[in-house]
Write an enzyme that holds these catalytic residues in place. Structure first.
Site, PDB file in Angstrom:
ATOM      1  N   ASP A 185       7.834 -32.189  72.079  1.00  0.00           N
ATOM      2  CA  ASP A 185       6.862 -31.452  71.270  1.00  0.00           C
ATOM      3  C   ASP A 185       5.706 -32.370  70.926  1.00  0.00           C
ATOM      4  O   ASP A 185       5.914 -33.526  70.505  1.00  0.00           O
ATOM      5  CB  ASP A 185       7.525 -30.951  69.985  1.00  0.00           C
ATOM      6  CG  ASP A 185       6.633 -29.979  69.235  1.00  0.00           C
ATOM      7  OD1 ASP A 185       6.668 -28.782  69.553  1.00  0.00           O
ATOM      8  OD2 ASP A 185       5.900 -30.421  68.333  1.00  0.00           O
ATOM      9  N   HIS A 219     -10.106 -26.651  70.410  1.00  0.00           N
ATOM     10  CA  HIS A 219      -9.012 -26.130  71.227  1.00  0.00           C
ATOM     11  C   HIS A 219      -9.116 -26.526  72.695  1.00  0.00           C
ATOM     12  O   HIS A 219      -8.099 -26.621  73.381  1.00  0.00           O
ATOM     13  CB  HIS A 219      -8.948 -24.601  71.092  1.00  0.00           C
ATOM     14  CG  HIS A 219      -8.385 -24.148  69.783  1.00  0.00           C
ATOM     15  ND1 HIS A 219      -9.163 -24.036  68.650  1.00  0.00           N
ATOM     16  CD2 HIS A 219      -7.124 -23.806  69.417  1.00  0.00           C
ATOM     17  CE1 HIS A 219      -8.408 -23.624  67.640  1.00  0.00           C
ATOM     18  NE2 HIS A 219      -7.168 -23.485  68.080  1.00  0.00           N
ATOM     19  N   GLU A 279       3.046 -25.873  71.804  1.00  0.00           N
ATOM     20  CA  GLU A 279       2.979 -27.287  72.191  1.00  0.00           C
ATOM     21  C   GLU A 279       4.364 -27.848  72.489  1.00  0.00           C
ATOM     22  O   GLU A 279       4.582 -29.049  72.420  1.00  0.00           O
ATOM     23  CB  GLU A 279       2.299 -28.117  71.094  1.00  0.00           C
ATOM     24  CG  GLU A 279       3.024 -28.148  69.776  1.00  0.00           C
ATOM     25  CD  GLU A 279       2.575 -27.062  68.797  1.00  0.00           C
ATOM     26  OE1 GLU A 279       2.807 -27.260  67.598  1.00  0.00           O
ATOM     27  OE2 GLU A 279       2.006 -26.049  69.229  1.00  0.00           O
ATOM     28  N   ASP A 338      -6.133 -28.065  74.682  1.00  0.00           N
ATOM     29  CA  ASP A 338      -5.618 -27.589  75.966  1.00  0.00           C
ATOM     30  C   ASP A 338      -5.460 -28.740  76.957  1.00  0.00           C
ATOM     31  O   ASP A 338      -4.467 -28.811  77.696  1.00  0.00           O
ATOM     32  CB  ASP A 338      -6.555 -26.531  76.558  1.00  0.00           C
ATOM     33  CG  ASP A 338      -6.490 -25.212  75.805  1.00  0.00           C
ATOM     34  OD1 ASP A 338      -5.558 -25.032  74.997  1.00  0.00           O
ATOM     35  OD2 ASP A 338      -7.373 -24.357  76.034  1.00  0.00           O
ATOM     36  N   ASN A 390      -6.175 -30.012  67.400  1.00  0.00           N
ATOM     37  CA  ASN A 390      -6.986 -28.803  67.554  1.00  0.00           C
ATOM     38  C   ASN A 390      -8.064 -28.709  66.480  1.00  0.00           C
ATOM     39  O   ASN A 390      -9.225 -28.377  66.761  1.00  0.00           O
ATOM     40  CB  ASN A 390      -6.097 -27.559  67.494  1.00  0.00           C
ATOM     41  CG  ASN A 390      -5.508 -27.189  68.842  1.00  0.00           C
ATOM     42  OD1 ASN A 390      -6.055 -27.536  69.888  1.00  0.00           O
ATOM     43  ND2 ASN A 390      -4.382 -26.502  68.833  1.00  0.00           N
TER      44      ASN A 390
END
Length: 257
Positions: free
Chosen positions: A126, A139, A169, A143, A134
Site C-alpha cells: 500500500d 492527481h 493505492e 497516478d 495527491n
C-alpha cells in the site's frame, strides 16, 4: 457483341449445311429454303445467345459480388475477434497500472488455490501517505506514483507470479512456488525499488514508499485466509511507521530480507 458473333456463326453454319446437303439430296439450295436457313438462326440463335450471355455475365457479377462479400465478412470477423480479445484483456486489466484488476486477480487466486500443491505467498503493498501526495502534487502525479509502484512489483516478481491493483493505492501479488525467504526477498525488492524511485514535480521530489504485508502458505490453500493474514500484516506495517515489511505479525529487518 458476343451474342451477335454467335448468331453470325449460327447463320454461317446453317447456310453451309444447306449448301452442302441439299445438292447431295438432289435439290437446289436457293429460294425459300435458302432464306429459311438464314432466318431460322437469326430468330432462334440471336435471342437465345443474347439471353445466355446475359445470364453468364449476371452469374459472373454475382459470383464476384459474393466473393467480395466473403472477403469483407472474413475481415469483419477478424476485426470482431481482435475486438473481443481486446475487450477480454481490458475487462481483466487495471488501465492505469497495467496489472490485473480486483476481479481478475481474485479469480486467478481462486484457481491457484485449488491447483497449487507447493508453497505460495501473497504480498499486499500500500502506498504510504498517498493522500498527501495527491493533495500536494495533484492527481496526475499521484497516478504516476501508482504506475511506478506497479512497475516495481512487475519487475520484482517471477514468471509464474502475477499482480494487480485491488484498490485506490493498494496492490497485491501472488507468488506460487515461493517460500517464506523467497517471498521476503521479493517484498524487499519492491520496497527498495519504490523507495529509490525518483519522481519530481515542479522541481520538488515526490516521496514514495510502500508498506507491505506478507502471508505464506502451502497449497491447496484458502484464498480468503491467506489474504486476510497478509492484510492484517499490512496494517501492522502501516501502524509501525510505514516503508516496512511485516510477516506473521512481526516486522522484518530489511537488511536481513
Amino acid at each position: 457483341m458476343k451474342a451477335a458473333a454467335a448468331t453470325a456463326a449460327s447463320v454461317a453454319v446453317s447456310v453451309g449445311i444447306v449448301l452442302l446437303l441439299v445438292p447431295l439430296l438432289g435439290g437446289h439450295p436457293d429460294g425459300p429454303g435458302f432464306w429459311m436457313s438464314v432466318l431460322c438462326p437469326l430468330v432462334i440463335a440471336g435471342p437465345a445467345s443474347a439471353w445466355q450471355f446475359q445470364q453468364s455475365e449476371t452469374i459472373a457479377r454475382q459470383r464476384d459480388a459474393l466473393a467480395l462479400m466473403h472477403v469483407k465478412l472474413e475481415s469483419a470477423h477478424a476485426e470482431l475477434k481482435d475486438l473481443h480479445a481486446d475487450l477480454q484483456v481490458r475487462a481483466r486489466t487495471d488501465t492505469l497500472t497495467g496489472g490485473l484488476n480486483r476481479g481478475a486477480f481474485f479469480a486467478n487466486l481462486d484457481v491457484e488455490s485449488r491447483r497449487n500443491a507447493g508453497p505460495v505467498a501473497i504480498l499486499i503493498a500500500d502506498a504510504d501517505h498517498f493522500k498527501h501526495v495527491n493533495d500536494t502534487f495533484g492527481h496526475l502525479v499521484g497516478d504516476e506514483a501508482l504506475r511506478r509502484i506497479g512497475a516495481a512489483i512487475s519487475r520484482a516478481i517471477g514468471e509464474r507470479c502475477w499482480w494487480g491493483r485491488i484498490g485506490g493505492e493498494e496492490f497485491v501479488a501472488c507468488l506460487p512456488g515461493h517460500d517464506r525467504a523467497q517471498a521476503l526477498q521479493v517484498a524487499e525488492r519492491v520496497r527498495r525499488s519504490v523507495a529509490s524511485a525518483i519522481l519530481v514535480s515542479d522541481n520538488r521530489p515526490v516521496p514514495l514508499s510502500v508498506s507491505i504485508g506478507v502471508a505464506c502458505g502451502h497449497g491447496p490453500f484458502e484464498p480468503v485466509d491467506l489474504f486476510r493474514r497478509a492484510d492484517a500484516d499490512l496494517y501492522s506495517a502501516k501502524a509501525g511507521g510505514r516503508n516496512r515489511i511485516v510477516i506473521d505479525g512481526r516486522e522484518v529487518n530489511s537488511a536481513a530480507a
